[in-house]
Design a protein around this motif. Structure first.
Motif, short mmCIF file in Angstrom:
data_model
loop_
_atom_site.label_atom_id
_atom_site.label_comp_id
_atom_site.label_asym_id
_atom_site.label_seq_id
_atom_site.Cartn_x
_atom_site.Cartn_y
_atom_site.Cartn_z
N LEU A 70 -41.92 17.02 -61.39
CA LEU A 70 -43.41 18.16 -61.72
C LEU A 70 -44.49 17.67 -60.53
O LEU A 70 -44.63 17.10 -60.04
CB LEU A 70 -44.01 18.38 -63.10
N THR A 71 -45.10 19.29 -60.19
CA THR A 71 -45.72 19.31 -58.71
C THR A 71 -47.03 19.97 -58.68
O THR A 71 -46.99 21.35 -59.31
CB THR A 71 -45.29 18.70 -57.29
N VAL A 72 -48.50 20.03 -58.31
CA VAL A 72 -49.07 20.84 -58.51
C VAL A 72 -50.04 20.93 -57.52
O VAL A 72 -49.93 19.99 -56.65
CB VAL A 72 -50.26 21.20 -59.60
N PRO A 95 -34.15 25.64 -64.36
CA PRO A 95 -33.82 24.22 -62.90
C PRO A 95 -35.01 23.89 -62.82
O PRO A 95 -35.63 22.88 -62.43
CB PRO A 95 -32.40 24.39 -62.08
N HIS A 96 -36.02 24.95 -62.57
CA HIS A 96 -37.30 24.85 -62.10
C HIS A 96 -37.56 25.88 -61.97
O HIS A 96 -37.09 27.58 -62.31
CB HIS A 96 -36.79 25.52 -60.10
N TYR A 97 -39.18 25.73 -62.72
CA TYR A 97 -40.13 26.15 -63.11
C TYR A 97 -41.27 27.01 -61.72
O TYR A 97 -41.63 25.70 -61.53
CB TYR A 97 -41.03 26.68 -64.37
N GLN A 98 -41.96 28.21 -61.54
CA GLN A 98 -43.02 28.15 -60.36
C GLN A 98 -44.26 29.25 -60.53
O GLN A 98 -43.28 30.20 -60.89
CB GLN A 98 -42.36 28.16 -59.79
N ARG A 99 -45.06 28.79 -60.34
CA ARG A 99 -46.36 29.76 -60.19
C ARG A 99 -47.49 29.46 -58.96
O ARG A 99 -47.67 28.17 -59.12
CB ARG A 99 -47.46 29.67 -61.52
N SER A 100 -47.42 30.64 -58.68
CA SER A 100 -48.92 30.36 -57.77
C SER A 100 -50.33 29.83 -58.61
O SER A 100 -50.84 28.96 -57.42
CB SER A 100 -48.75 31.56 -56.57
N GLY A 130 -44.42 24.88 -49.19
CA GLY A 130 -44.86 26.31 -49.78
C GLY A 130 -44.90 26.22 -51.38
O GLY A 130 -44.63 25.32 -51.96
N ILE A 131 -45.47 28.04 -52.39
CA ILE A 131 -45.98 28.14 -53.06
C ILE A 131 -45.44 28.88 -53.50
O ILE A 131 -46.05 30.46 -52.35
CB ILE A 131 -47.06 27.38 -54.14
N THR A 132 -44.43 29.80 -54.43
CA THR A 132 -44.10 31.50 -54.77
C THR A 132 -44.93 31.08 -56.29
O THR A 132 -44.48 30.26 -56.92
CB THR A 132 -43.09 31.87 -54.50
N GLY A 133 -44.12 32.29 -56.67
CA GLY A 133 -44.88 32.73 -58.18
C GLY A 133 -45.44 33.89 -58.72
O GLY A 133 -46.42 34.89 -58.29
N GLY A 159 -37.59 21.06 -63.26
CA GLY A 159 -38.65 20.99 -62.82
C GLY A 159 -39.92 22.36 -62.49
O GLY A 159 -39.20 23.00 -63.17
N ALA A 160 -40.99 22.02 -61.72
CA ALA A 160 -41.82 23.16 -61.84
C ALA A 160 -43.00 22.56 -60.75
O ALA A 160 -42.80 21.71 -60.73
CB ALA A 160 -42.81 22.76 -63.13
N LYS A 161 -43.42 23.66 -60.66
CA LYS A 161 -44.06 23.82 -59.33
C LYS A 161 -45.49 24.74 -59.36
O LYS A 161 -45.06 25.97 -59.95
CB LYS A 161 -44.11 23.70 -58.19
#
Length: 408
Positions: free
Chosen positions: A396-398, A307-312, A287-290, A334-336
């Motif tokens: 890194l993931t999109v 340690p990690h960045y996240q955007r919807s 899933g995704i949050t942010g 990392g980032a998602k």
């Protein structure tokens, strides 16, 4: 009478030959893009809306519907203006310029068909077209010219004031005798002898009875789609897989409805289910949050790197080109992003170990790239100066978008 007798088709080879000789013609009016769906609908007496939905459903399975549509656009002739002295429209082949464009589009799309769902979708589409032609190949075809045995017989000349039944031979009266006149069936009392030479009126043909639409197909298919989709979810399948199974059941129901005159109500259910399946297919498994929107982060020290960045949804830019990492020191981050882009700028002399992934989109991971569905690259790059300068590890993931890692 079975369909084989009606269409005069024998084995598979005869069916394919007959299909090619009488393949659908793209009409001048009624088509949306290329007229392929309208051509199939007119040729086999199927609602073109159902054909268009079938192409869309097949396109969801790895792009098989797009390949089938482009092939139909390329191989089906186009309806042309009638020839002089004829009311029948001509069959015009696809123009050379358009054929070149379609072939250019087909080449990358065909190479895209590498997954099992796409191959299955392509096979199901071709099989459905074969079965439709096998059962409805006699529809939409002009009747053949009459054979000599069926050709109309020449009119038998008769003498004045002599009436004969159509198709019967005239009786020559003996010399010096008046020919016998027989009234036609429509004037048994002989009240209008002046009109006996008129042809017999044809009896009006009874219209074909309209087969009732079978609404039970829609309810039965919806129930089966809910059952199998729910069963897949209960067994642990991902939500997009469960919806894809339900969508496949809806597609089979619409194909059956095309034969049984029913199932049009399934179109309204298939569109949102297909859209939701595509949406969930690009969401990472966890899933995704942010937040939403664009964000640019420029840390000035290692301690400021999270340690990690996240955007919807939106774009995330992580600028670390001026960051100093000592020899033997390792920095992990990392980032998602659900829907959008990720751009990471790394220092020019640091050793980089990066994993870049996109469910749908493209990745440019330093000197390595990929695009399409489930594009992923893992690279180890020590820069132009070789080993040294610290080690940076990126993950890194999109879901849908692009990932890019560049130096400087």
């Amino acid at each position: 009478m079975n369909s084989t007798k009606r269409t005069g088709l024998g084995g598979v080879e005869d069916t394919l030959r007959n299909f090619w000789e009488t393949r659908p013609v793209r009409p001048l009016a009624g088509g949306k893009v290329g007229g392929v769906a309208a051509a199939i609908g007119v040729r086999y007496g199927i609602d073109p809306i159902l054909v268009r939905v079938a192409f869309v459903l097949a396109a969801l399975y790895g792009g098989a519907g797009l390949v089938l549509y482009l092939l139909g656009w390329l191989l089906f002739p186009k309806e042309g203006d009638p020839a002089p002295g004829s009311a029948e429209p001509t069959r015009q082949p696809t123009s050379t310029a358009l054929a070149v464009v379609l072939v250019v589009l087909l080449v990358p799309v065909v190479f895209w068909l590498t997954s099992s769902p796409s191959i299955i979708g392509l096979a199901l589409g071709l099989g459905a077209l074969y079965l439709v032609h096998r059962n409805y190949g006699d529809r939409g075809v002009a009747p053949a010219a009459p054979t000599p045995a069926d050709a109309p017989q020449p009119t038998v000349p008769v003498t004045d004031n002599t009436w004969v039944y159509p198709g019967s031979a005239a009786v020559t009266a003996p010399p010096n005798e008046t020919p016998q006149q027989t009234p036609p069936a429509w004037d048994p009392l002989g009240a209008a002898p002046f009109a006996w030479d008129l042809p017999e009126p044809n009896e009006p043909e009874e219209p074909e009875p309209q087969r009732p639409r079978r609404r039970w197909i829609s309810f039965a298919t919806l129930g089966l789609a809910a059952f199998f989709g729910g069963l897949a979810a209960t067994l642990g399948a991902r939500p997009d897989i469960a919806l894809a199974i339900a969508l496949g059941v809806l597609g089979l129901g619409m194909i059956a409805g095309a034969f049984l005159r029913g199932g049009r109500g399934l179109i309204g259910a298939a569109i949102p289910v297909g859209a939701l399946a595509m949406l969930l297919a690009v969401v990472p498994p966890d899933g995704i949050t942010g937040g939403l929107g664009n964000e640019e982060i420029t840390p000035s020290s290692i301690e400021q790197v999270q340690p990690h960045y996240q955007r919807s949804a939106g774009s995330l830019v992580l600028n670390m080109q001026d960051l100093r990492i000592a020899d033997g020191q390792e920095l992990r981050t990392g980032a998602k992003v659900g829907f959008g882009d990720i751009l990471v700028r790394v220092p020019p002399k640091v050793d980089v170990t990066a994993r870049c992934a996109a469910e749908i989109g493209g990745v440019q991971c330093l000197r390595d790239s990929a695009d399409g569905r489930r594009a992923e690259r893992s690279v180890v790059d020590q820069g132009d100066d070789g080993p040294g300068g610290g080690n940076l590890v990126l993950d890194l993931t999109v879901g849908a978008g692009n990932v890019e890692v560049i130096r400087g």
